[in-house]
Scaffold this active site. Structure first.
Site, PDB file in Angstrom:
ATOM      1  N   ASN A   3       7.319  64.866  48.869  1.00  0.00           N
ATOM      2  CA  ASN A   3       7.420  65.094  47.419  1.00  0.00           C
ATOM      3  C   ASN A   3       8.754  64.620  46.859  1.00  0.00           C
ATOM      4  O   ASN A   3       9.821  65.022  47.351  1.00  0.00           O
ATOM      5  CB  ASN A   3       7.290  66.589  47.131  1.00  0.00           C
ATOM      6  CG  ASN A   3       5.883  67.097  47.318  1.00  0.00           C
ATOM      7  OD1 ASN A   3       5.065  66.472  47.986  1.00  0.00           O
ATOM      8  ND2 ASN A   3       5.592  68.243  46.729  1.00  0.00           N
ATOM      9  N   GLU A  22       1.633  76.669  50.831  1.00  0.00           N
ATOM     10  CA  GLU A  22       3.010  76.660  51.339  1.00  0.00           C
ATOM     11  C   GLU A  22       3.308  77.973  52.038  1.00  0.00           C
ATOM     12  O   GLU A  22       2.958  79.044  51.547  1.00  0.00           O
ATOM     13  CB  GLU A  22       3.993  76.432  50.184  1.00  0.00           C
ATOM     14  CG  GLU A  22       5.454  76.442  50.639  1.00  0.00           C
ATOM     15  CD  GLU A  22       6.409  75.931  49.552  1.00  0.00           C
ATOM     16  OE1 GLU A  22       6.069  74.966  48.845  1.00  0.00           O
ATOM     17  OE2 GLU A  22       7.501  76.519  49.435  1.00  0.00           O
ATOM     18  N   ASP A  43       0.940  70.307  41.485  1.00  0.00           N
ATOM     19  CA  ASP A  43       2.087  70.633  42.337  1.00  0.00           C
ATOM     20  C   ASP A  43       2.593  72.034  41.963  1.00  0.00           C
ATOM     21  O   ASP A  43       2.826  72.311  40.776  1.00  0.00           O
ATOM     22  CB  ASP A  43       3.175  69.579  42.075  1.00  0.00           C
ATOM     23  CG  ASP A  43       4.346  69.652  43.032  1.00  0.00           C
ATOM     24  OD1 ASP A  43       4.157  70.127  44.168  1.00  0.00           O
ATOM     25  OD2 ASP A  43       5.455  69.213  42.641  1.00  0.00           O
ATOM     26  N   ASP A  46       0.847  77.616  45.471  1.00  0.00           N
ATOM     27  CA  ASP A  46       2.132  77.995  46.060  1.00  0.00           C
ATOM     28  C   ASP A  46       2.270  79.518  46.051  1.00  0.00           C
ATOM     29  O   ASP A  46       2.727  80.115  45.085  1.00  0.00           O
ATOM     30  CB  ASP A  46       3.266  77.340  45.263  1.00  0.00           C
ATOM     31  CG  ASP A  46       4.629  77.671  45.851  1.00  0.00           C
ATOM     32  OD1 ASP A  46       4.681  78.473  46.807  1.00  0.00           O
ATOM     33  OD2 ASP A  46       5.636  77.139  45.352  1.00  0.00           O
ATOM     34  N   GLY A  64      11.027  68.925  48.315  1.00  0.00           N
ATOM     35  CA  GLY A  64      12.486  68.843  48.207  1.00  0.00           C
ATOM     36  C   GLY A  64      13.059  67.704  49.022  1.00  0.00           C
ATOM     37  O   GLY A  64      14.103  67.842  49.660  1.00  0.00           O
ATOM     38  N   HIS A 107      14.552  72.098  46.458  1.00  0.00           N
ATOM     39  CA  HIS A 107      14.352  71.260  45.269  1.00  0.00           C
ATOM     40  C   HIS A 107      15.685  70.928  44.590  1.00  0.00           C
ATOM     41  O   HIS A 107      16.647  71.668  44.722  1.00  0.00           O
ATOM     42  CB  HIS A 107      13.460  72.000  44.265  1.00  0.00           C
ATOM     43  CG  HIS A 107      12.044  72.151  44.724  1.00  0.00           C
ATOM     44  ND1 HIS A 107      11.444  73.370  44.915  1.00  0.00           N
ATOM     45  CD2 HIS A 107      11.120  71.223  45.037  1.00  0.00           C
ATOM     46  CE1 HIS A 107      10.199  73.184  45.324  1.00  0.00           C
ATOM     47  NE2 HIS A 107       9.969  71.894  45.410  1.00  0.00           N
TER      48      HIS A 107
HETATM   49  P1  13P Z   1      12.991  66.972  44.941  1.00  0.00           P
HETATM   50  O1  13P Z   1      13.634  67.888  43.964  1.00  0.00           O
HETATM   51  O2  13P Z   1      13.804  66.857  46.192  1.00  0.00           O
HETATM   52  O3  13P Z   1      12.645  65.635  44.376  1.00  0.00           O
HETATM   53  O4  13P Z   1      11.601  67.659  45.391  1.00  0.00           O
HETATM   54  C1  13P Z   1      10.467  67.554  44.573  1.00  0.00           C
HETATM   55  C2  13P Z   1       9.356  68.447  45.004  1.00  0.00           C
HETATM   56  O5  13P Z   1       9.341  69.045  46.057  1.00  0.00           O
HETATM   57  C3  13P Z   1       8.227  68.570  44.064  1.00  0.00           C
HETATM   58  O6  13P Z   1       7.264  69.452  44.520  1.00  0.00           O
HETATM   59  O1  G3H Z   2       8.981  71.174  42.525  1.00  0.00           O
HETATM   60  C1  G3H Z   2       8.810  70.330  41.670  1.00  0.00           C
HETATM   61  C2  G3H Z   2       9.786  69.916  40.696  1.00  0.00           C
HETATM   62  O2  G3H Z   2      10.879  69.211  41.170  1.00  0.00           O
HETATM   63  C3  G3H Z   2      10.127  70.930  39.661  1.00  0.00           C
HETATM   64  O3  G3H Z   2       9.424  70.422  38.640  1.00  0.00           O
HETATM   65  O4  G3H Z   2      10.622  71.092  36.568  1.00  0.00           O
HETATM   66  O5  G3H Z   2       8.289  70.151  36.552  1.00  0.00           O
HETATM   67  O6  G3H Z   2       8.703  72.478  37.416  1.00  0.00           O
HETATM   68  P1  G3H Z   2       9.269  71.108  37.205  1.00  0.00           P
HETATM   69 ZN    ZN Z   3       8.072  71.089  45.579  1.00  0.00          ZN
END
Ligand code: 13P
Ligand code: G3H
Ligand code: ZN
Length: 305
Positions: free
Chosen positions: A251, A133, A81, A103, A209, A178
């Site tokens: 996600n 993205e 991710d 990304d 997000g 996020h």
């Molecule tokens: P949230 O912070 O809304 O859970 O989103 C997570 C996300 O997009 C991870 O890639």
């Molecule tokens: O986008 C993804 C997460 O919510 C941020 O995760 O703190 O592991 O980078 P991370």
């Molecule tokens: Zn994300």
């Protein structure tokens, strides 16, 4: 079973449901997702960020996830991710990830295309799926039309982007962001834009997000001392509408973090004599599992494994 994101997402987009991608950092989060997937008979995407890799190590995380997938009857993928550089992408492909996100959303259009194409050329010969993205994740409250255009995904650019890169899934920016503080006032997403994008692109679309930041979890965390005033997420009705408009991967990280934190606080507050980590982390794992099961039902992926 370990499968690719393409295996999971193409049927989802075609049939109108979405598969959850749940961020994991440790054994408890992996167990929560795997047990939820098994109980719900749902596919699941297990998502690992570069900072999760930094925290727990690529080898530990990939082996834990592979063990979970191999010992489950349901289909799961191991997904990078928010990978941002070619080196991390290569390491994850070599470690057996079945899907990677590159990304390049912070880059200029042509640079994002060039980096994404390079990752597609690395991943596809090894049967690894690629997500990219376009647009930047940011709230759209109180923004002018020009400001929105500057951050949200442009439908024609998105069409050009997918045809020039050959990606398997595209993350779009339609007003989500996020974390636990997504909106100050009413939750607002640009559904018209999402509809236009999905009309032009047949691929599975991805909503980052997407946590809902449920009030009951915030209240439980606050009851035991957390300070999370003003936290606000995406209403569940918005999630359902987004799925009906082509979102096939959703996600979730924040809602798991909140469930974990609220429960650890609760156990520590109610059982001050407890010091066995399993008695503290076990209930936190169960709380995350319940959240994941709820998402699977909401996204329509229950029973689709
Ligand atoms: P949230 O912070 O809304 O859970 O989103 C997570 C996300 O997009 C991870 O890639
Ligand atoms: O986008 C993804 C997460 O919510 C941020 O995760 O703190 O592991 O980078 P991370
Ligand atoms: Zn994300």
């Amino acid at each position: 079973m370990l499968v690719t994101n393409k295996d999971l997402l193409v049927p989802a987009r075609r049939k109108g449901y979405a598969v959850g991608a749940f961020n994991i950092n440790n054994l408890e989060t992996v167990l929560a997702v795997a047990e939820a997937a098994t109980e719900e008979k749902s596919p699941a995407i297990i998502a690992v960020t570069p900072s999760a890799i930094k925290y727990a190590g690529l080898s530990y995380l990939s082996k834990i996830v592979k063990t979970a997938a191999e010992s489950s009857a349901v289909s799961m993928s191991l997904h990078l991710d928010h990978g941002e550089d070619f080196e991390t992408e290569s390491k994850c492909v070599a470690a057996g990830f079945t899907s990677v996100m590159i990304d390049g959303s912070h880059l200029k259009f042509e640079e994002n295309i060039a980096l994404t194409k390079k990752v597609v050329d690395l991943a596809h010969p090894k049967a690894v799926s690629v997500e990219a993205e376009l647009g930047r994740l940011a709230g759209i409250e109180e923004k002018t039309v020009e400001e929105k255009e500057a951050i949200l995904t442009d439908p024609d650019s998105a069409k050009e982007f997918v045809s020039r890169t050959g990606v398997d899934a595209l993350a779009v920016a339609v007003g989500t962001s996020h974390g636990a503080y997504k909106f100050k006032g009413e939750a607002e997403l640009d559904f018209e834009r999402l509809k236009t994008i999905s009309g032009k692109i047949d691929l599975p679309l991805v909503l980052h997000g997407a946590s809902s930041v449920p009030a009951w979890i915030i209240e439980k965390a606050a009851k035991y001392g957390a300070e999370l005033g003003g936290a606000k997420g995406i209403p569940e009705e918005h999630i359902i509408r987004a799925i009906s408009l082509g979102i096939a991967k959703i996600n979730i990280d924040t809602d798991l973090r909140l469930a974990f934190t609220a429960t650890v606080r609760e156990v520590l507050a109610n059982q001050p004599k407890e010091f066995d980590p399993r008695k503290i982390l076990g209930p936190a794992k169960e709380a995350m599992k319940e959240v994941v099961k709820g998402k699977m039902r909401l996204f329509g992926s229950s029973g689709k494994a």
